[in-house]
Design a protein around this motif. Structure first.
Motif, short mmCIF file in Angstrom:
data_model
loop_
_atom_site.label_atom_id
_atom_site.label_comp_id
_atom_site.label_asym_id
_atom_site.label_seq_id
_atom_site.Cartn_x
_atom_site.Cartn_y
_atom_site.Cartn_z
N MET A 141 0.83 -1.34 -0.06
CA MET A 141 0.36 -0.44 0.09
C MET A 141 0.68 1.14 -0.24
O MET A 141 0.68 2.41 -0.06
CB MET A 141 -0.77 0.39 1.06
CG MET A 141 -1.84 -1.01 1.10
SD MET A 141 -3.14 -0.82 -0.82
CE MET A 141 -1.74 -2.19 -1.66
N LEU A 145 0.34 3.84 -2.65
CA LEU A 145 1.01 5.08 -2.76
C LEU A 145 1.92 6.16 -2.99
O LEU A 145 1.41 7.65 -3.08
CB LEU A 145 0.87 6.06 -0.61
CG LEU A 145 0.35 7.32 -0.44
CD1 LEU A 145 -0.97 7.28 -0.57
CD2 LEU A 145 0.26 7.20 1.57
N ASN A 149 1.07 9.41 -5.20
CA ASN A 149 1.56 10.57 -4.59
C ASN A 149 2.16 11.62 -6.05
O ASN A 149 2.39 12.71 -6.04
CB ASN A 149 2.71 10.91 -3.14
CG ASN A 149 2.06 10.35 -2.05
OD1 ASN A 149 0.70 11.00 -2.02
ND2 ASN A 149 2.52 10.12 -1.01
N TRP A 174 -6.37 4.34 -2.31
CA TRP A 174 -5.64 5.93 -1.70
C TRP A 174 -6.39 7.25 -3.13
O TRP A 174 -6.64 8.53 -2.07
CB TRP A 174 -4.43 5.87 -2.28
CG TRP A 174 -4.22 5.55 -0.98
CD1 TRP A 174 -2.29 3.75 -1.66
CD2 TRP A 174 -4.29 5.11 0.18
NE1 TRP A 174 -2.18 3.55 -0.80
CE2 TRP A 174 -3.20 3.86 0.51
CE3 TRP A 174 -4.53 5.71 1.21
CZ2 TRP A 174 -2.66 3.39 2.19
CZ3 TRP A 174 -4.14 5.16 2.39
CH2 TRP A 174 -3.65 4.47 2.55
N ARG A 178 -8.06 10.45 -1.03
CA ARG A 178 -7.87 12.15 -1.37
C ARG A 178 -8.84 12.68 -1.66
O ARG A 178 -8.44 13.82 -1.60
CB ARG A 178 -6.85 11.85 -2.41
CG ARG A 178 -6.21 12.51 -2.33
CD ARG A 178 -4.17 12.65 -4.01
NE ARG A 178 -3.47 13.47 -3.54
CZ ARG A 178 -2.61 13.34 -3.05
NH1 ARG A 178 -1.89 12.49 -3.14
NH2 ARG A 178 -1.70 13.92 -3.57
N GLU A 291 6.89 6.77 2.16
CA GLU A 291 6.11 6.60 2.11
C GLU A 291 5.40 5.75 2.97
O GLU A 291 4.02 5.09 3.87
CB GLU A 291 4.99 6.28 0.99
CG GLU A 291 4.63 7.69 -0.25
CD GLU A 291 5.32 7.84 -0.95
OE1 GLU A 291 5.19 9.71 -1.80
OE2 GLU A 291 6.45 6.93 -0.94
N VAL A 295 1.11 5.06 5.17
CA VAL A 295 0.35 4.35 5.20
C VAL A 295 -0.24 3.90 6.26
O VAL A 295 -1.36 3.57 6.62
CB VAL A 295 0.93 3.56 4.28
CG1 VAL A 295 0.59 3.99 2.06
CG2 VAL A 295 0.98 2.00 3.90
N GLN A 298 -3.38 4.90 8.61
CA GLN A 298 -4.88 5.07 7.60
C GLN A 298 -4.96 3.94 6.88
O GLN A 298 -6.68 3.20 6.43
CB GLN A 298 -4.99 5.59 6.43
CG GLN A 298 -5.07 7.29 6.10
CD GLN A 298 -5.07 7.96 5.17
OE1 GLN A 298 -5.95 8.47 4.88
NE2 GLN A 298 -4.04 8.34 4.50
#
Length: 341
Positions: A141, A145, A149, A174, A178, A291, A295, A298
């Protein structure tokens, strides 16, 4: 106990569950009882090859870089980590070499030594309410992400994700977390497309049955490329599939100024001439520079949503069956090896 069980590569296409020496933690280390470890494409590549490629052939490779588990022992100099903590691990931070991808340590084992243990750098604690199988998604994940990004979508944009495997599904989650307005997932497997809708995709397209350009135009409206040719008004694309057809489709459908983030590994040459007609911006995405533990909170907060990515959990004793599933096209989406003893 002086030994433990661990999974390593065997003959091409096979794995071995072997007895190896039990790790002994030093004052700056943590010993983790691994409860779950995911299988990813890198693992299957090494298994198909029969190990790590060397100039003289191949060597057995300890497998597993997506572990989650429970802290069993803590070195005297380690700060903030306690016996019983549930943790995930950064496989790229091990000083002895990448965990499960060439280094001496593998995360698909009963125990994993976390060297130079430091919260936020080499490992991170996870809410105990999160199942270990879901916690093991932390590493992939983070990959997903980072791809999002790199794409840097705004809330008002319309985005297409190619590939409804674990990374594509993670990227979809994600994107919706977002606040991205509209997310379409494209794949050829109906069950994966159904999962994409379950994790939050606004629409899905079966590219084996539907005209992708026509469907995206119906969903996102009309725009043009640099030559004034009609194109869907899709703002950005994310490639989590790695098939040549994906880049061909993007170049054929991209409007003027569209963006594409490539997370998947492409193993065949592709024709990029179509980027001229759309002035397409292509963004590479590799790993997770920052990242890996961004993560984790979340993942814990939305763990039931992320849990839908997992298609199979298989006991450590049946590691070969787990890899057989992962190596069979269409048989599984995300396979996690678990040790619940």
């Amino acid at each position: 106990m002086t030994t433990m069980r661990a999974v390593r590569t065997g003959a091409p296409g096979t794995v071995e569950l072997v007895e190896v020496a039990r790790p002994t933690p030093g004052p700056r280390d943590v010993l983790v009882r691994v409860r779950a470890c995911g299988i990813c494409g890198t693992d299957t590549f090494f298994v198909q090859a029969g190990g790590a490629p060397l100039p003289t052939g191949t060597a057995p490779l300890m497998l597993g870089h997506e572990p989650a588990g429970e802290v069993l022992e803590v070195g005297a100099d380690v700060v903030g980590v306690h016996v019983g903590d549930h943790v995930v691990v950064n496989p790229m931070a091990a000083p002895s070499g990448l965990i499960g991808t060439g280094g001496p340590l593998g995360g698909m084992a009963e125990l994993l030594l976390v060297e130079d243990a430091e919260l936020g750098r080499t490992l991170q604690t996870v809410d105990p309410a999160v199942p270990f199988s879901v916690a093991s998604l932390n590493e992939p994940m983070a990959v997903a992400l980072h791809g999002v990004n790199r794409l840097a979508p705004t809330e008002q944009e319309q985005v297409v994700v190619f590939g409804a495997g674990p990374i594509g599904l993670g990227a979809t989650i994600w994107l919706k977390l977002r606040g991205v307005r509209h997310v379409v997932v494209v794949d050829v497997q109906p069950d994966r497309l159904a999962t994409a809708l379950e994790v939050g995709a606004d629409a899905v397209v079966d590219s084996s049955q539907e005209d992708v350009a026509a469907r995206l135009t119906a969903l996102h409206g009309s725009a043009t490329n640099a030559l004034g040719q009609p194109r869907p008004a899709t703002d950005a694309y994310l490639d989590a599939a790695g098939a040549p057809q994906v880049l061909q489709t993007v170049q054929a459908t991209a409007r003027w100024g569209a963006r594409l983030a490539v997370v998947a590994v492409h193993k065949k040459p592709v024709d990029l001439s179509g980027i001229l007609r759309s002035e397409l911006t292509i963004l590479g995405s590799m790993g997770y520079p920052t990242e890996i533990f961004d993560v984790t909170p979340q993942l814990a907060e939305h763990w039931e949503r992320f849990a839908r990515i997992i298609s199979h959990t298989v006991p450590l004793d049946e590691a070969q069956r787990a890899f057989d599933l992962a190596l069979t096209p269409g048989a599984a989406s995300k396979v996690v090896v678990v040790d619940e003893r």
